[in-house]
Design an enzyme around this catalytic site. Structure first.
Site, short mmCIF file in Angstrom:
data_model
loop_
_atom_site.label_atom_id
_atom_site.label_comp_id
_atom_site.label_asym_id
_atom_site.label_seq_id
_atom_site.Cartn_x
_atom_site.Cartn_y
_atom_site.Cartn_z
N HIS A 258 -3.14 -3.25 -0.72
CA HIS A 258 -2.59 -2.46 0.40
C HIS A 258 -3.65 -1.45 0.81
O HIS A 258 -4.02 -0.58 0.02
CB HIS A 258 -1.30 -1.76 0.00
CG HIS A 258 -0.66 -1.00 1.13
ND1 HIS A 258 0.35 -1.53 1.91
CD2 HIS A 258 -0.91 0.24 1.63
CE1 HIS A 258 0.69 -0.66 2.83
NE2 HIS A 258 -0.05 0.42 2.68
N CYS A 259 -4.12 -1.56 2.03
CA CYS A 259 -5.21 -0.71 2.51
C CYS A 259 -4.64 0.50 3.25
O CYS A 259 -3.94 0.35 4.25
CB CYS A 259 -6.13 -1.51 3.43
SG CYS A 259 -7.50 -0.54 4.08
#
Length: 405
Positions: A258-259
């Protein structure tokens, strides 16, 4: 509702003019502060939630709530860069403290288990503001050709287009019909921890996107020994290499991480666009830094001019341009490290999530000084690994009978 009215978080009708009225938590906090008493647990969080709920602007169908995390980059970034351009020591202090503040805010949201638009807004506003300074302060000096401005603009547009594609569906697994309502209710703004943009340090080792407590692994062996997982949150069987992002509340095919910089997951459907956006950013940023240094520090190579430019603070315009160059260099170095890790992971056909799980279970081996974790499970050689990556999302995944059930 008129343009200045809204329904607050308690479900009551309120007005913008009453933004400073009836705040019991703030009154009690001031009373305790005057009496030199400590605040009760959760008082600051309650005050912050009240302020965030009342921060709105008038709109046609009612006052619209402003996301608080969008405000600091829009206000602080120009102010800090202009202050840093006043003197060399101020620039050194501010440019050194900025990465520390950003990391502190990441760990703060990480600890409070929140999603935030701060990093996405910081990145987009930084791009826009750096481009504005380039056009206003560097181009008028006459040392940058029109073709170079066009090339820089095209690189910026291509990067934004790739970023827009990376923000789309990362490869969400379809939710069973009976669990759609439960899943939508399970998409909180305040969720459990998410990982950073592929950082292999303390940030990514503490970030959790994959296996969590309450997720049982089914021993449903397939012909090649690949296992499928049962997700108790989404109530579905996950295919190989899929994972559940507890920040987004969904299962994603070939989940990488998850960026926080795109405020979304990187998975099977958008991993290529994510790499493309990083690559375009690196090329555009390095090109813009080179053009600016050739203009501000004439007669020196860009690398030498970055560390030694005697005339940088001779006038305010040059000082602001030089300060923005250093800000871009710091951001580019961080994004370059993320891109390097991503390219190495692709070369070994391992995702960030798989590398983290391999370190946790002590099933992987560190290579290249610990920059990459080789699990050996999907590694088929450099060319085959890149061929597999370039074919991601080329055909829609087939749903098995087990998935349909």
């Amino acid at each position: 509702l008129c343009c200045c009215e809204y329904v607050d978080r308690r479900g009551q009708r309120s007005h913008l003019a009453a933004c400073c009225c009836d705040c019991q938590e703030l009154d009690e906090g001031c009373d305790r502060w005057l009496a030199c008493k400590s605040l009760p647990p959760g008082a600051l969080e309650s005050i912050a939630d009240t302020i965030a709920d009342r921060l709105r602007v008038p709109w046609f169908s009612g006052a619209v709530k402003i996301n608080v995390s969008l405000v600091p980059p829009l206000v602080l970034l120009p102010v800090l860069l202009h202050v840093a351009a006043l003197h060399f020591l101020l620039g050194l202090l501010i440019l050194t403290s900025l990465p520390v503040v950003v990391l502190w805010y990441y760990y703060l949201t990480h600890r409070r288990k929140e999603r935030t638009l701060f990093f996405l807004s910081l990145g987009l506003f930084s791009l826009g503001y750096m481009y504005y300074v380039f056009l206003q302060e560097v181009v008028p000096r006459g040392h940058v050709q029109h073709s170079q401005v066009v090339a820089l603009t095209c690189g910026l547009i291509l990067m934004l287009a790739a970023l827009s594609r990376a923000k789309k569906d990362p490869g969400y697994l379809p939710i069973p019909a009976g669990n759609e309502k439960t899943s939508h209710q399970g998409l909180p703004n305040r969720s459990v921890r998410g990982s950073s943009s592929g950082l292999h340090g303390a940030a990514s080792s503490r970030a959790v996107n994959g296996e969590a407590k309450g997720y049982s692994r089914m021993a449903a062996d397939e012909p090649e020994g690949v296992k499928k997982d049962w997700c108790t949150k989404c109530q579905l069987v996950r295919p190989a290499r899929a994972g559940h992002c507890r920040l987004c509340g969904r299962c994603i095919r070939r989940l990488d991480h998850h960026c926080v910089w795109i405020n979304s997951c990187v998975g099977e459907q958008n991993h290529q666009a994510f790499i493309l956006a990083l690559s375009f950013f690196m090329l555009t940023s390095v090109y813009g830094i080179t053009l600016t240094l050739h203009t501000v520090c004439r007669g020196r190579t860009p690398f030498v001019a970055l560390f030694y430019c005697p005339g940088a603070y001779s006038d305010y315009s040059s000082a602001l341009s030089f300060t923005c160059v250093w800000y871009c260099a710091i951001v580019t170095a961080g994004m370059g490290y993320i891109l390097l890790i991503q390219l190495l992971n692709i070369s070994y056909n391992v995702t960030e999530r798989e590398a983290r799980l391999a370190l946790r279970d002590n099933t992987g081996r560190r290579l290249l000084g610990g920059l990459v974790i080789d699990t050996g499970q999907y590694n088929r050689g450099f060319l085959c690994n890149w061929g597999h990556f370039l074919s991601l999302g080329s055909s829609p995944p087939q749903r098995s009978a087990e998935d349909i059930v």
